[in-house]
Scaffold this active site. Structure first.
Site, PDB file in Angstrom:
ATOM      1  N   LYS A 186      45.981  48.219  19.672  1.00  0.00           N
ATOM      2  CA  LYS A 186      44.629  47.673  19.538  1.00  0.00           C
ATOM      3  C   LYS A 186      44.502  46.572  18.496  1.00  0.00           C
ATOM      4  O   LYS A 186      43.563  45.786  18.543  1.00  0.00           O
ATOM      5  CB  LYS A 186      43.621  48.786  19.203  1.00  0.00           C
ATOM      6  N   LYS A 245      37.610  55.283  28.756  1.00  0.00           N
ATOM      7  CA  LYS A 245      36.266  54.695  28.726  1.00  0.00           C
ATOM      8  C   LYS A 245      36.319  53.216  28.404  1.00  0.00           C
ATOM      9  O   LYS A 245      35.340  52.503  28.596  1.00  0.00           O
ATOM     10  CB  LYS A 245      35.370  55.450  27.761  1.00  0.00           C
ATOM     11  N   LYS A 286      45.984  56.274  32.112  1.00  0.00           N
ATOM     12  CA  LYS A 286      45.041  57.359  31.874  1.00  0.00           C
ATOM     13  C   LYS A 286      43.594  56.909  32.111  1.00  0.00           C
ATOM     14  O   LYS A 286      43.269  55.738  31.941  1.00  0.00           O
ATOM     15  CB  LYS A 286      45.210  57.935  30.456  1.00  0.00           C
TER      16      LYS A 286
HETATM   17  P1  ATP Z   1      39.738  55.213  25.062  1.00  0.00           P
HETATM   18  O1  ATP Z   1      40.084  55.540  26.458  1.00  0.00           O
HETATM   19  O2  ATP Z   1      38.782  54.085  24.919  1.00  0.00           O
HETATM   20  O3  ATP Z   1      40.940  55.140  24.157  1.00  0.00           O
HETATM   21  P2  ATP Z   1      39.147  57.891  25.037  1.00  0.00           P
HETATM   22  O4  ATP Z   1      38.558  58.030  26.383  1.00  0.00           O
HETATM   23  O5  ATP Z   1      40.576  58.267  24.791  1.00  0.00           O
HETATM   24  O6  ATP Z   1      38.920  56.422  24.549  1.00  0.00           O
HETATM   25  P3  ATP Z   1      38.402  59.384  22.671  1.00  0.00           P
HETATM   26  O7  ATP Z   1      37.089  59.537  22.011  1.00  0.00           O
HETATM   27  O8  ATP Z   1      39.444  58.621  21.950  1.00  0.00           O
HETATM   28  O9  ATP Z   1      38.196  58.706  24.065  1.00  0.00           O
HETATM   29  O10 ATP Z   1      38.954  60.790  23.100  1.00  0.00           O
HETATM   30  C1  ATP Z   1      38.280  61.996  23.056  1.00  0.00           C
HETATM   31  C2  ATP Z   1      39.211  63.111  23.481  1.00  0.00           C
HETATM   32  O11 ATP Z   1      39.460  63.028  24.888  1.00  0.00           O
HETATM   33  C3  ATP Z   1      40.595  63.075  22.812  1.00  0.00           C
HETATM   34  O12 ATP Z   1      40.994  64.383  22.490  1.00  0.00           O
HETATM   35  C4  ATP Z   1      41.478  62.502  23.872  1.00  0.00           C
HETATM   36  O13 ATP Z   1      42.810  62.909  23.706  1.00  0.00           O
HETATM   37  C5  ATP Z   1      40.859  63.055  25.139  1.00  0.00           C
HETATM   38  N1  ATP Z   1      41.128  62.205  26.303  1.00  0.00           N
HETATM   39  C6  ATP Z   1      40.794  60.907  26.439  1.00  0.00           C
HETATM   40  N2  ATP Z   1      41.176  60.425  27.634  1.00  0.00           N
HETATM   41  C7  ATP Z   1      41.774  61.459  28.293  1.00  0.00           C
HETATM   42  C8  ATP Z   1      42.369  61.584  29.576  1.00  0.00           C
HETATM   43  N3  ATP Z   1      42.428  60.582  30.429  1.00  0.00           N
HETATM   44  N4  ATP Z   1      42.872  62.788  29.930  1.00  0.00           N
HETATM   45  C9  ATP Z   1      42.814  63.833  29.076  1.00  0.00           C
HETATM   46  N5  ATP Z   1      42.265  63.779  27.845  1.00  0.00           N
HETATM   47  C10 ATP Z   1      41.745  62.604  27.437  1.00  0.00           C
END
Ligand code: ATP
Ligand code: LTN
Length: 326
Positions: free
Chosen positions: A111, A195, A192
């Site tokens: 990032k 968001k 993955k």
């Molecule tokens: P970004 O995708 O923008 O990096 P994020 O969706 O990972 O953000 P976070 O707030 O960083 O969002 O994550 C919140 C929780 O959700 C963390 O424990 C992360 O590991 C989990 N998580 C995020 N995306 C996934 C996914 N695709 N599958 C399973 N767990 C996830």
């Protein structure tokens, strides 16, 4: 009782990956542990944000925590900045963390590493995360797979601090739910669900309309074959659908594979969509009710008080150990 801590950033929309990978574990653990679930607004500041949107998203995430099943009578639900000990402990730990190890964090490399304009907060992000966790003498941290490296750093910092200044911290363990650790994007099952994905076709938001959920699953990218089996390497799209279906329906992947023998991908997609809609409908109803009643603000005020009470002693121990006059 086991001490549990986890957090999520109030940025972007919450999606099915967050829910299945992280939140469902939070909910299960509140039955057996002393749990602290944090909305990490200070972490959100590491990338410039619109202030009004950050405020709105912070309340929204709190509402989603509770609507999804976190119970304020069982777990402490709070906003990170409401407990100033987090920022203070983060400074102390920054004086233990090393530039070398922070430079190796893949999230920073992805990032910000190559950008002169990335904030220094983005660089020290994992130290604040370590402070969040260590302040509560946490034993277990439920997260998704992408947080594994940050958890290793947290353990290293705890061990180094304890060696350098005397035993202050519990060294926490990470808890990753294997089956749902990495829910993949619907538009690209090689990456993955995220968001920050460029296209909305990537994710299912927790507050998404049933019609739109169905449409996205129908369009989910799969391979050009016809056989339904669980094989994340060769059949990433189909395997992702099976993982999601299994997680929301409680049926094992083997049972589902058997059930769909000889049926096309279309059936699997529609049935997965319907199972997801059934899982999210009650959550969505509870969410709207909570937000309209203003109940969420009372829950956060109570959580802030509990969080502050939980960390005072550890912060004092840190300061004392490091040579600050109390
Ligand atoms: P970004 O995708 O923008 O990096 P994020 O969706 O990972 O953000 P976070 O707030 O960083 O969002 O994550 C919140 C929780 O959700 C963390 O424990 C992360 O590991 C989990 N998580 C995020 N995306 C996934 C996914 N695709 N599958 C399973 N767990 C996830
Ligand atoms: N870095 C995490 C969010 C986070 C967190 C924490 C998770 C901040 N502090 C403490 C667990 C414990 C993320 O991006 N998902």
């Amino acid at each position: 009782m086991t001490r549990v801590f986890s957090g999520m950033q109030p940025t972007g929309v919450l999606h099915l990956g967050n829910y299945l990978g992280a939140m469902k574990q939070f909910i299960a653990l509140q039955e057996e542990g002393e749990c602290y679930y944090c909305i990490v607004d200070l972490h959100a500041l590491t990338i410039p944000r619109d202030p009004a949107e950050l405020r709105r998203r912070t309340r929204e995430l709190a509402g989603l925590y509770v609507a999804a099943g976190l119970d304020p009578a069982k777990a402490t639900i709070f906003v990170q900045s409401h407990n100033p000990d987090h920022a203070e402990a983060a400074w102390l730990l920054q004086c233990v963390a090393r530039i070398g190890e922070l430079s190796r964090m893949t999230q920073f490399k992805d990032k910000g590493k190559d950008s002169e304009s990335a904030t220094s907060g983005l660089f020290t992000y994992p130290v604040l995360m370590a402070a969040d966790i260590l302040l509560y003498q946490t034993e277990v941290v439920p997260v998704g797979e992408d947080q594994r490296q940050h958890m290793e750093l947290t353990r290293d910092l705890a061990e180094r601090f304890n060696r350098q200044y005397g035993e202050v911290f519990t060294v926490p363990d990470v808890r990753i739910q294997k089956a749902t650790a990495r829910i993949m994007g619907l538009d690209n099952p090689e990456k993955k669900m995220s968001k920050s994905a460029p296209s909305e076709a990537n994710y299912i938001a927790l507050l998404e309309e049933p019609k739109s959920i169905l449409k996205k699953f129908k369009r989910a990218v799969t391979d050009s074959g016809t056989e339904i089996r669980f094989d994340p390497e060769q059949k990433a799209g189909v395997s992702n659908l099976l993982s999601i279906y299994s997680a929301v329906s409680g049926q094992s992947i083997d049972t589902l594979v058997e059930q769909y023998q000889g049926k096309g991908y279309g059936h699997l997609k529609v049935d997965t969509a319907e199972a997801v809609i059934a899982e999210l409908e009650p959550l969505q109803a509870r969410y709207h009710q909570l937000m309209e009643s203003g109940e969420i603000d009372d829950i956060l005020a109570k959580g802030a008080k509990q969080a502050r009470a939980a960390t005072a002693e550890t912060l004092a121990k840190m300061k004392e150990a490091m040579g600050l006059i109390l």
